[in-house]
Enzyme design. Structure first.
Site, mmCIF file in Angstrom:
data_model
loop_
_atom_site.group_PDB
_atom_site.id
_atom_site.type_symbol
_atom_site.label_atom_id
_atom_site.label_comp_id
_atom_site.label_asym_id
_atom_site.label_seq_id
_atom_site.Cartn_x
_atom_site.Cartn_y
_atom_site.Cartn_z
ATOM 1 N N ASP A 106 0.727 -0.793 -0.026
ATOM 2 C CA ASP A 106 0.235 -0.458 -0.485
ATOM 3 C C ASP A 106 1.320 1.265 -0.097
ATOM 4 O O ASP A 106 2.025 1.471 0.260
ATOM 5 C CB ASP A 106 -1.118 -0.219 1.005
ATOM 6 N N ASP A 166 -10.053 3.917 -4.432
ATOM 7 C CA ASP A 166 -10.435 2.429 -3.756
ATOM 8 C C ASP A 166 -11.593 2.317 -4.337
ATOM 9 O O ASP A 166 -12.324 3.775 -4.520
ATOM 10 C CB ASP A 166 -10.697 2.514 -2.608
#
Length: 434
Positions: A106, A166
């Site tokens: 991430d 996202d």
């Protein structure tokens, strides 16, 4: 998330038949660690993983599956656990010793090491080199949300890269956090977050040429079966992700998957497109705005000379959509004309043979009489469909034949609102050619 949840999910992936269809990774997300020891090595949370992560990996491998883990290219993960920035070699070596097969990496708490492609490249390349140095094959999933254009550098260091913020389980919604509307003058190439299915799609269409075998644009995890999408929207979402060769990552609670969800995620004809050895992503040919949304045509090359055609109806009402062979083969002709691409083509609907809810319920209930989808893994993936040899697998991997289009004809389909028609074209050969 703990060892029990992960193992139970893996058991369901096997028992429900997902493993036989090519789903092979069980990926742990954030919140698995308890910080670092005095030597700087990560420690699994002892309450969540009393026997350690390596013991979980052993059980996953014994089922014929692979295990993934999560970290961030920052000092902390997004949930504020220990990140891997500055610890890349130690973390990679530790994960390899545990038997890890996949890393989702991430972008939280990155200490400002972004803002130019070079800064992002250097930070993510450090982990890529550390993974390679272990000697263990570990799929590297780079997740920097599309910041600094990862499609321009990630293909050289990672196996997949997130190209947007996202994804939320919303079909199409204007959101200031994830701008994407040419009509409103908003830049669709800005990553953003809280992105709808159509929003992410309209960002991904700019980069189909960046993907190739072993390196894929990642449109984020699937939201099929998580609420928020209608059945037609869920089918469209799954179809588009498969057509654009995004990794297909289920996010369901595997112990409570319902019948409609299973019948979407186990559509072998669509999975055959996702697993196609040709690898190339479908591309958008045209897009028009209609009441309630957009209509779009996607086309893509499949192995064996087949062609994928996908009509997307983002509008608010069902409609008939059509395309000429020139439209469909636009990228194949000289100068983008496709004038010489004609012939006669059989048309197969990849959703016409969708598993019934009754069959899906029998699989979920573990009925000994349940009719399972064909085992694609045993067939060597979906390659049998490209041999041009009639096999019992053909219908399962191609859907149902719904028509034939002749030279100068049009491929047509009735498409539900917020839905798709996903078709496969196979050229009709003359006797002399057989």
């Amino acid at each position: 998330m703990n060892a029990t949840v992960i193992i139970q999910a893996a058991e369901k992936i096997v028992s429900l038949g997902f493993k036989d269809l090519g789903y092979e990774y069980v990926v742990m997300d954030d919140c698995w660690s308890a910080g670092r020891n005095s030597s700087g090595y990560l420690i699994p949370d002892p309450d969540k993983f009393p026997d350690g992560v390596a013991a979980v990996a052993d059980k996953i491998h014994a089922m014929g599956l692979k295990l993934g883990i999560y970290s961030s290219a920052g000092t902390l993960t997004c949930a504020r656990y220990a990140g891997s920035l500055g610890y890349e070699e130690k973390d990679a070596a530790l994960w390899a010793s545990w038997g890890i097969d996949y890393l989702k990496y991430d972008n939280c708490y990155n200490q400002g090491e972004e803002g130019t492609p070079k800064l992002s490249y250097d930070r993510y390349n450090t982990m890529g080199k550390a993974l390679n140095a272990t000697g263990r094959p570990i799929l590297y999933s780079l997740c920097n949300w599309g910041v600094d254009g990862p499609w321009n550098f990630a293909p050289t260091i990672a196996n997949s890269w997130r190209m947007s913020g996202d994804l939320f389980n919303v079909w199409d919604r204007e959101n200031a956090n994830c701008p994407c509307s040419e009509l409103l003058g908003l830049d669709c190439k800005t990553p953003g977050y809280e992105c709808s299915v159509i929003n992410v799609l309209n960002k991904a269409v700019y980069y189909p040429s960046k993907a190739y075998a072993g390196a894929w644009n990642d449109l984020d995890m699937l939201e099929v079966g998580n609420g928020g999408l209608t059945d037609s929207e869920a089918i469209a979402h799954f179809s588009l992700w498969a057509a654009l060769k995004s990794p297909l990552l289920m996010t369901n609670v595997m112990t409570s998957v319902d019948a409609p969800t299973l019948s979407i995620l186990q559509n072998t004809a669509v999975l055959a497109v996702s697993q196609d050895p040709e690898v190339s992503s479908a591309t958008r040919v045209w897009r028009y705005y209609v009441e309630g949304g957009q209509i779009q045509l996607f086309s893509g090359t499949l192995s064996g000379g087949d062609q994928l055609v996908l009509f997307l109806n983002g509008g608010s009402t069902a409609r008939e959509m059509n395309a000429t062979l020139t439209d469909i083969f636009w990228n194949d002709g000289p100068g983008g004309t496709a004038s010489e691409i004609q012939g006669t083509w059989d048309v197969y609907d990849l959703w016409a043979s969708r598993m019934s809810n009754a069959t899906a319920e029998a699989i979920i209930d573990g009925s000994s009489n349940a009719t399972r989808p064909i085992n694609m893994t045993a067939l060597g993936g979906s390659e049998s469909v490209y041999s041009q040899v009639p096999l019992p697998a053909t219908k399962a991997l191609m859907g149902s034949k719904v028509g034939t289009v002749k030279p100068n004809g049009r491929v047509t389909a009735k498409v539900q609102a917020h839905g798709v028609a996903m078709l496969r074209l196979r050229e009709v050969k003359t006797n002399d050619e057989l």
